[in-house]
Design a protein around this motif. Structure first.
Motif, mmCIF file in Angstrom:
data_model
loop_
_atom_site.group_PDB
_atom_site.id
_atom_site.type_symbol
_atom_site.label_atom_id
_atom_site.label_comp_id
_atom_site.label_asym_id
_atom_site.label_seq_id
_atom_site.Cartn_x
_atom_site.Cartn_y
_atom_site.Cartn_z
ATOM 1 N N TYR A 68 0.824 -1.216 0.000
ATOM 2 C CA TYR A 68 0.000 0.000 0.000
ATOM 3 C C TYR A 68 0.865 1.277 0.000
ATOM 4 O O TYR A 68 0.576 2.212 -0.760
ATOM 5 C CB TYR A 68 -0.999 0.006 1.174
ATOM 6 C CG TYR A 68 -2.098 -1.054 1.125
ATOM 7 C CD1 TYR A 68 -2.343 -1.816 -0.015
ATOM 8 C CD2 TYR A 68 -2.909 -1.280 2.231
ATOM 9 C CE1 TYR A 68 -3.350 -2.780 -0.040
ATOM 10 C CE2 TYR A 68 -3.923 -2.239 2.214
ATOM 11 C CZ TYR A 68 -4.134 -2.982 1.086
ATOM 12 O OH TYR A 68 -5.133 -3.923 1.063
ATOM 13 N N HIS A 87 -9.072 -4.032 6.291
ATOM 14 C CA HIS A 87 -8.091 -4.861 7.008
ATOM 15 C C HIS A 87 -8.343 -4.787 8.514
ATOM 16 O O HIS A 87 -8.332 -5.803 9.208
ATOM 17 C CB HIS A 87 -6.665 -4.366 6.739
ATOM 18 C CG HIS A 87 -6.077 -4.850 5.449
ATOM 19 N ND1 HIS A 87 -4.726 -4.807 5.205
ATOM 20 C CD2 HIS A 87 -6.642 -5.398 4.352
ATOM 21 C CE1 HIS A 87 -4.476 -5.302 4.001
ATOM 22 N NE2 HIS A 87 -5.634 -5.660 3.455
ATOM 23 N N GLU A 125 -9.693 -5.607 -4.485
ATOM 24 C CA GLU A 125 -8.292 -5.470 -4.876
ATOM 25 C C GLU A 125 -8.069 -5.964 -6.306
ATOM 26 O O GLU A 125 -7.280 -5.407 -7.053
ATOM 27 C CB GLU A 125 -7.387 -6.244 -3.898
ATOM 28 C CG GLU A 125 -7.248 -5.523 -2.567
ATOM 29 C CD GLU A 125 -6.258 -6.156 -1.602
ATOM 30 O OE1 GLU A 125 -5.762 -5.440 -0.732
ATOM 31 O OE2 GLU A 125 -6.004 -7.374 -1.696
#
Ligand SMILES: [Fe+2]
Ligand SMILES: [Fe+2]
Length: 191
Positions: A68, A87, A125
């Protein structure tokens, strides 16, 4: 012609670029969730749940520490911010699952909901226009990033194996107050 396969320094795993490595992790954990669903017996379920939690803790850490940050500034901020919060949401369930066991009420439900959350996160994602697609069109050396993540992954795995792994760490949740109660519809829990 023999295909050259690069070996990492530790563990002998095949070198992969960042996206291939992360996608392989996604497949592996979804496969573990399938196994958990089909498993019979508390011991087997507990072992699989622990493995799922371990894999997810390592995966979220390598994404948060390496992947990230390399995307920040080159991918949509909203998407990265949401990925972090997803997350952290998963980590709450992970710590619940690790603290409990198959005989506890809501244990299966927690693993099932974690699976649903992860499935959603993985889709975001991997989908068109998602973070992985944005990474591919960004100015990032995905091969070098893959190697870096693989090294960190091996390091975290050995920490797990030697029992040195800390509990999951949230990065966007800062401890808003929660009190703990019991469901009103579970008479067996009312005592
Ligand atoms: Fe991921
Ligand atoms: Fe992620």
């Amino acid at each position: 012609m023999a295909r050259a396969t690069k070996k990492s320094a530790k563990g002998g795993a095949k070198a992969r670029d960042a996206i291939a490595l992360l996608k392989a992790d996604h497949r592996e954990v979804m496969d573990l969730f399938d196994k958990f669903e089909k498993a019979k017996g508390g011991d087997r379920k507990a072992a699989l749940a622990e493995k799922i939690c371990q894999e997810l803790m390592i995966h979220t850490m390598i994404e948060e520490e390496i992947f990230y940050p390399s995307l920040r500034g080159q991918a949509e901020d909203d998407m990265l911010d949401e990925a972090h919060v997803e997350h952290d949401g998963a980590k709450v369930l992970i710590s619940e699952i690790l603290a409990g066991g198959p005989d506890d009420p809501f244990y299966e439900a927690k693993v099932t909901v974690l699976r649903e959350e992860i499935k959603h996160h993985v889709k975001e994602e991997e989908q068109r226009g998602g973070l992985f697609a944005q990474a591919k069109s960004a100015d990032i050396d995905l091969k070098q990033l893959g190697e870096q993540m693989m090294r960190r992954k091996q390091e975290l795995k050995s920490q797990f194996e030697s029992g040195e792994m800390s509990p999951p760490e949230t990065r966007t949740f800062h401890g808003g107050e929660l009190s703990r109660g019991k469901p009103f519809d579970s008479p067996q829990l009312a005592a």
